[in-house]
Scaffold this active site. Structure first.
Site, PDB file in Angstrom:
ATOM      1  N   GLU A  97       0.845  -1.193   0.000  1.00 23.92           N
ATOM      2  CA  GLU A  97       0.000   0.000   0.000  1.00 23.92           C
ATOM      3  C   GLU A  97       0.878   1.240   0.000  1.00 23.92           C
ATOM      4  O   GLU A  97       1.818   1.361   0.789  1.00 23.92           O
ATOM      5  CB  GLU A  97      -0.895  -0.004   1.240  1.00 23.92           C
ATOM      6  CG  GLU A  97      -1.764   1.243   1.384  1.00 23.92           C
ATOM      7  CD  GLU A  97      -2.626   1.183   2.625  1.00 23.92           C
ATOM      8  OE1 GLU A  97      -3.542   0.336   2.654  1.00 23.92           O
ATOM      9  OE2 GLU A  97      -2.367   1.966   3.575  1.00 23.92           O
ATOM     10  N   THR A 129      -3.795   4.863  -1.386  1.00 28.19           N
ATOM     11  CA  THR A 129      -4.803   5.308  -0.432  1.00 28.19           C
ATOM     12  C   THR A 129      -5.418   6.634  -0.857  1.00 28.19           C
ATOM     13  O   THR A 129      -5.012   7.255  -1.839  1.00 28.19           O
ATOM     14  CB  THR A 129      -4.227   5.434   0.981  1.00 28.19           C
ATOM     15  OG1 THR A 129      -3.264   6.490   0.993  1.00 28.19           O
ATOM     16  CG2 THR A 129      -3.589   4.136   1.419  1.00 28.19           C
ATOM     17  N   ASP A 167     -20.507  -6.364  13.170  1.00 30.86           N
ATOM     18  CA  ASP A 167     -19.442  -6.018  12.240  1.00 30.86           C
ATOM     19  C   ASP A 167     -19.267  -7.099  11.182  1.00 30.86           C
ATOM     20  O   ASP A 167     -19.050  -6.803   9.998  1.00 30.86           O
ATOM     21  CB  ASP A 167     -18.135  -5.808  13.006  1.00 30.86           C
ATOM     22  CG  ASP A 167     -17.066  -5.178  12.145  1.00 30.86           C
ATOM     23  OD1 ASP A 167     -17.120  -3.952  11.931  1.00 30.86           O
ATOM     24  OD2 ASP A 167     -16.195  -5.912  11.653  1.00 30.86           O
TER      25      ASP A 167
END
Length: 332
Positions: A44, A75, A188
């Site tokens: 990333e 990102t 969740d």
């Protein structure tokens, strides 16, 4: 904030699909066509803030390119604060490297028109892989989340929108310890499964430092929906290189590091007026390596590394794990 007048940027109307970018492989396909002594890895990057940061990013890009990651992600700043830079650099990754880029797209702070415009920009660059996120509020990632009056409330909605816009492949976020806004782990898990049912093909976890949290997440998804559990859940790691990056890790994850991990890092830092940076870094590399070894043994589909636009620490972990000669993708 609008994107309609950015040069080279398309604006998709609700009935106007983006250009066909089907020649680009999906993340899931890339995971399947990488081989080697270990599972695939991915990294990333973050949009740089200035020219010096951009030069550093590209040095890291070229170093990782030689190691053949399954994909790389770029990102997206809180509230869309780096939207323009994200689109531009992700497009450059697609056009100027052999890497498979994944663009982040967040709902926070954007109207549907702006989101369609962003997707048009990605399509123009040949970007087919999108990581859909609800996103963090600007200024305080843990602050109260407010829906844009002309936007969407949940990531599940954004998944459906992106899939309806054209030939895109979608990933989503997952949370081994639960998202801090979820009432409990069961809720969740249901939220994640709903995103997968909406069309997401895989998820990338929030960063964690206890492999058991990842394994329990996989178990919860399997219990909730055995079919959706077949989709890859990719664990996210970050090598700790200083006590300062501990604070950064906790900020990014919204969670405190396990006390056992903190104790190892504090011992390495020593009792002097300044931390022993070399010892902390060595310990951080050891911790990330140990986690990688266990994740590989437990059948993780990929190891995804937060790099902060530096290649050295992640490269050392990968070398420890035997990735020095990671195979290039098999031609299909």
């Amino acid at each position: 904030m609008t994107f309609d007048n950015v040069p080279g940027r398309s604006t998709l109307g609700p009935d106007q699909p983006p250009p066909n970018v089907s020649a680009t492989p999906s993340v899931v396909r890339s995971l399947r066509t990488h081989s080697g002594r270990a599972v695939p890895f991915s990294v990333e990057f973050n949009p740089p803030r200035d020219a010096a940061g951009e030069a550093r990013l590209w040095r890291a890009v070229r170093q990782f390119e030689r190691m053949h990651p399954a994909f790389v992600s770029m990102t997206y700043g809180a509230g869309g604060s780096t939207a323009d830079r994200t689109v531009r650099i992700t497009g450059e990754l697609a056009e100027e490297t052999t890497l498979l880029p994944v663009a982040h797209l967040t709902a926070v702070g954007h109207s549907l028109a702006e989101l369609r415009s962003l997707m048009g920009g990605y399509a123009d660059c040949g970007i087919r892989n999108i990581l859909v996120l609800r996103g963090d509020p600007p200024g305080d990632p843990l602050g109260e989340w407010h829906k844009h009056p002309e936007g969407v409330e949940y990531a599940e909605e954004l998944v459906r929108i992106v899939r309806d816009l054209g030939d895109f492949h979608v990933g989503v976020a997952s949370f081994p310890q639960g998202h801090h806004r979820s009432p409990d782990l069961e809720s969740d898990t249901r939220f994640l499964v709903s995103k997968l049912r909406a069309g997401a093909e895989y998820s990338i976890t929030q960063m964690f430092f206890d492999v058991d949290h990842y394994l329990r997440l996989r178990d919860r998804v399997a219990a909730c929906d055995p079919v959706e559990a077949l989709k890859p859940i990719i664990p996210e790691l970050m090598p700790i290189t200083s006590l300062r990056t501990v604070a950064r890790a906790e900020e990014l994850s919204g969670r405190s590091l396990p006390e056992s991990v903190l104790a190892r890092l504090r011992r390495a830092a020593g009792d002097g007026p300044e931390e022993d940076r070399a010892a902390v870094r060595e310990t951080g590399i050891e911790i990330a390596t140990e986690m990688g070894e266990r994740l590989i043994a437990e059948g993780a589909p990929c190891l995804h590394f937060i790099t902060l636009n530096f290649a050295k620490a992640t490269g050392e972990v990968l070398a420890n794990l035997g990735y020095g000669v990671t195979a290039a993708p098999i031609s299909a």
